[in-house]
Design an enzyme around this catalytic site. Sequence first.
Site, PDB file in Angstrom:
ATOM      1  N   TYR A  49      36.446   6.639 -21.039  1.00 27.36           N
ATOM      2  CA  TYR A  49      36.174   5.263 -20.222  1.00 27.36           C
ATOM      3  C   TYR A  49      37.124   4.180 -20.484  1.00 27.36           C
ATOM      4  O   TYR A  49      36.836   3.509 -21.582  1.00 27.36           O
ATOM      5  CB  TYR A  49      34.754   4.905 -20.112  1.00 27.36           C
ATOM      6  N   ASP A  88      22.121  18.919 -14.172  1.00 26.49           N
ATOM      7  CA  ASP A  88      22.739  17.676 -14.498  1.00 26.49           C
ATOM      8  C   ASP A  88      24.192  18.129 -14.541  1.00 26.49           C
ATOM      9  O   ASP A  88      24.749  18.550 -15.730  1.00 26.49           O
ATOM     10  CB  ASP A  88      22.089  17.108 -15.824  1.00 26.49           C
ATOM     11  N   ASP A 119       1.049  -1.287  -0.019  1.00 24.10           N
ATOM     12  CA  ASP A 119       0.036   0.000  -0.054  1.00 24.10           C
ATOM     13  C   ASP A 119       0.754   1.260  -0.038  1.00 24.10           C
ATOM     14  O   ASP A 119       0.267   2.333   0.537  1.00 24.10           O
ATOM     15  CB  ASP A 119      -0.755   0.004   1.330  1.00 24.10           C
ATOM     16  N   ARG A 161      34.375  11.845 -16.774  1.00 22.52           N
ATOM     17  CA  ARG A 161      33.404  12.743 -17.399  1.00 22.52           C
ATOM     18  C   ARG A 161      33.217  13.845 -16.685  1.00 22.52           C
ATOM     19  O   ARG A 161      33.234  14.072 -15.405  1.00 22.52           O
ATOM     20  CB  ARG A 161      31.923  11.951 -17.511  1.00 22.52           C
ATOM     21  N   ASP A 174      27.963  11.940 -10.920  1.00 20.98           N
ATOM     22  CA  ASP A 174      27.135  12.445 -11.971  1.00 20.98           C
ATOM     23  C   ASP A 174      25.692  12.842 -11.266  1.00 20.98           C
ATOM     24  O   ASP A 174      24.916  11.529 -11.130  1.00 20.98           O
ATOM     25  CB  ASP A 174      26.638  11.767 -13.175  1.00 20.98           C
ATOM     26  N   HIS A 206      22.534  16.523 -24.300  1.00 17.84           N
ATOM     27  CA  HIS A 206      21.083  16.425 -24.433  1.00 17.84           C
ATOM     28  C   HIS A 206      20.432  17.745 -24.020  1.00 17.84           C
ATOM     29  O   HIS A 206      20.772  18.415 -23.194  1.00 17.84           O
ATOM     30  CB  HIS A 206      20.675  15.147 -23.866  1.00 17.84           C
ATOM     31  N   HIS A 236      28.929   7.426 -25.452  1.00 21.50           N
ATOM     32  CA  HIS A 236      27.754   8.108 -25.555  1.00 21.50           C
ATOM     33  C   HIS A 236      27.677   9.650 -26.438  1.00 21.50           C
ATOM     34  O   HIS A 236      28.907   9.905 -26.598  1.00 21.50           O
ATOM     35  CB  HIS A 236      27.256   8.284 -23.975  1.00 21.50           C
ATOM     36  N   HIS A 242      16.433  14.373 -19.671  1.00 19.06           N
ATOM     37  CA  HIS A 242      16.740  14.226 -21.087  1.00 19.06           C
ATOM     38  C   HIS A 242      15.458  14.932 -21.589  1.00 19.06           C
ATOM     39  O   HIS A 242      14.437  14.119 -21.848  1.00 19.06           O
ATOM     40  CB  HIS A 242      16.676  12.904 -21.323  1.00 19.06           C
ATOM     41  N   HIS A 254      25.758   3.779 -16.264  1.00 14.00           N
ATOM     42  CA  HIS A 254      24.627   3.905 -15.582  1.00 14.00           C
ATOM     43  C   HIS A 254      24.671   3.419 -14.242  1.00 14.00           C
ATOM     44  O   HIS A 254      23.650   2.768 -13.612  1.00 14.00           O
ATOM     45  CB  HIS A 254      23.506   3.386 -16.319  1.00 14.00           C
ATOM     46  N   GLU A 258      30.669  17.277 -16.767  1.00 15.82           N
ATOM     47  CA  GLU A 258      29.352  17.942 -17.522  1.00 15.82           C
ATOM     48  C   GLU A 258      28.962  19.116 -16.946  1.00 15.82           C
ATOM     49  O   GLU A 258      28.665  19.205 -15.564  1.00 15.82           O
ATOM     50  CB  GLU A 258      28.309  16.548 -17.155  1.00 15.82           C
ATOM     51  N   GLU A 304      28.816  17.042 -22.052  1.00 17.94           N
ATOM     52  CA  GLU A 304      29.450  15.842 -21.203  1.00 17.94           C
ATOM     53  C   GLU A 304      30.471  15.017 -21.708  1.00 17.94           C
ATOM     54  O   GLU A 304      29.872  13.834 -21.665  1.00 17.94           O
ATOM     55  CB  GLU A 304      28.093  15.222 -20.269  1.00 17.94           C
TER      56      GLU A 304
END
Length: 421
Positions: free
Chosen positions: A371, A254, A23, A389, A243, A337, A333, A344, A226, A391, A367
């Site tokens: 890697y 972001d 619930d 990275r 990130d 964006h 990548h 996004h 991710h 960004e 960004e």
Amino acid sequence: MSMAGEGSIVLLAAAPERIRNSDVHYRFRQDSDFLYLTGFKEPEAMLVLLPEKKGGRSILFCREKDPKKEMWDGAMTGTKAAVDEYGVDEAYPVTELDRRLPELLHDRVRVFHDLGHDIDFDHRLIGWINDFRGKPRRTFHIPDEIVDLGHLLHEMRLFKSRGELSVMRRSGRIAANAMSRAMRACAPGLNEANIHAELVHEYMINQCEPAYPPIVGAGANACVLHYTANNQPLADGDLLLVDAGCELDGYASDITRTFPINGRFTGPQRELYEIVLAAQEQAIDAVREGTPWDDIHDVAVEALTDGMLALGILHGDREDAIEQGLFENYYLHKTGHWLGLDTHDVGDYQVDGHSRILEAGMVLTIEPGIYIRPDDTRVDKRWRGLGIRIEDDVVVTRDEPEVLTNRVPKAMDEIEALMAG
Ligand code: GLY
Ligand code: MN
Ligand code: MN
């Protein structure tokens, strides 16, 4: 309404509440299109727009106030405040939808509505229209077209108003402060979870929440794009990739920063970081009115390729390396964006098969990253397991690009100074 045109009707539903388990519900998040048009943050609501020659009418169906329910769940807006505070022309209890909507569909030729989001409502809508069809000697039009509302709204959402930009500036500032806080808190022996907690703490005391699950990846976890487990120890000598962005009044920021867990970059880390930073700065500098969207990615790819050729991570001729996409082994990548109510964000990247041209008021992320997986034996040992990275969030203006997230350092000496402080 002027885009939808006279004779149309626009129907837009609030997001549904969703069960997490048993619930318990997930924390409610309003549908971004609905939030964009109404600012209304409750479920069980529907916005109806009736464009007319001059102006038109806006109607909100929402939950009526219910003192008993409010004792459990807190204050509700109700129909009166919907008109007084949200500026719609009329408001009715959402329980009257079935009774009132058929009337509103009378004499409308076109329905703007996103089919497929709520199958139950889609059935009701088609049912009401079919009921008209059965009426003998009908003297009114019935809708014979259902058009995707996203076509109109998403083009509008791509261009941020002054008011939206001011919220996005604040969202960027809070996310940058949270990232600085994460850098200051970072130390060997802690866990990725400690850093995650620092970010969320800073968001919450500023009435924000995470815009998406933060990525806090130590060492080789940074190579998992991710990664969200955020539960591994922080080892001395490794980098930490964070990130994380927040959502303020619905608007996302972001940011990514990559910094040394012990506060000092090693030589090999510096070599790769230098390349990513150069690529990011060059790509930001390319964010100008008139630049095609695809060019931004190309600028970053060229800088990354040049850097990796110079270090001997890539081999051969520059043009061939770019042509053959050799960088794709280490940069999987795209360079950015659109950013807005969704991380996004909506908006087409191509128009008539051509790259979209940047215009003032668009907001995007920049960004780039590199890697090198820990088991990649093609690359010298000293770089294996490094993921970097950087960004930032950038507004296209008539002039210089405006960076919304520059309150947190990204130059290596500035990061080291902050972490030492
Ligand atoms: N954090 C999601 C992205 O950077 O696109
Ligand atoms: Mn991003
Ligand atoms: Mn990000």
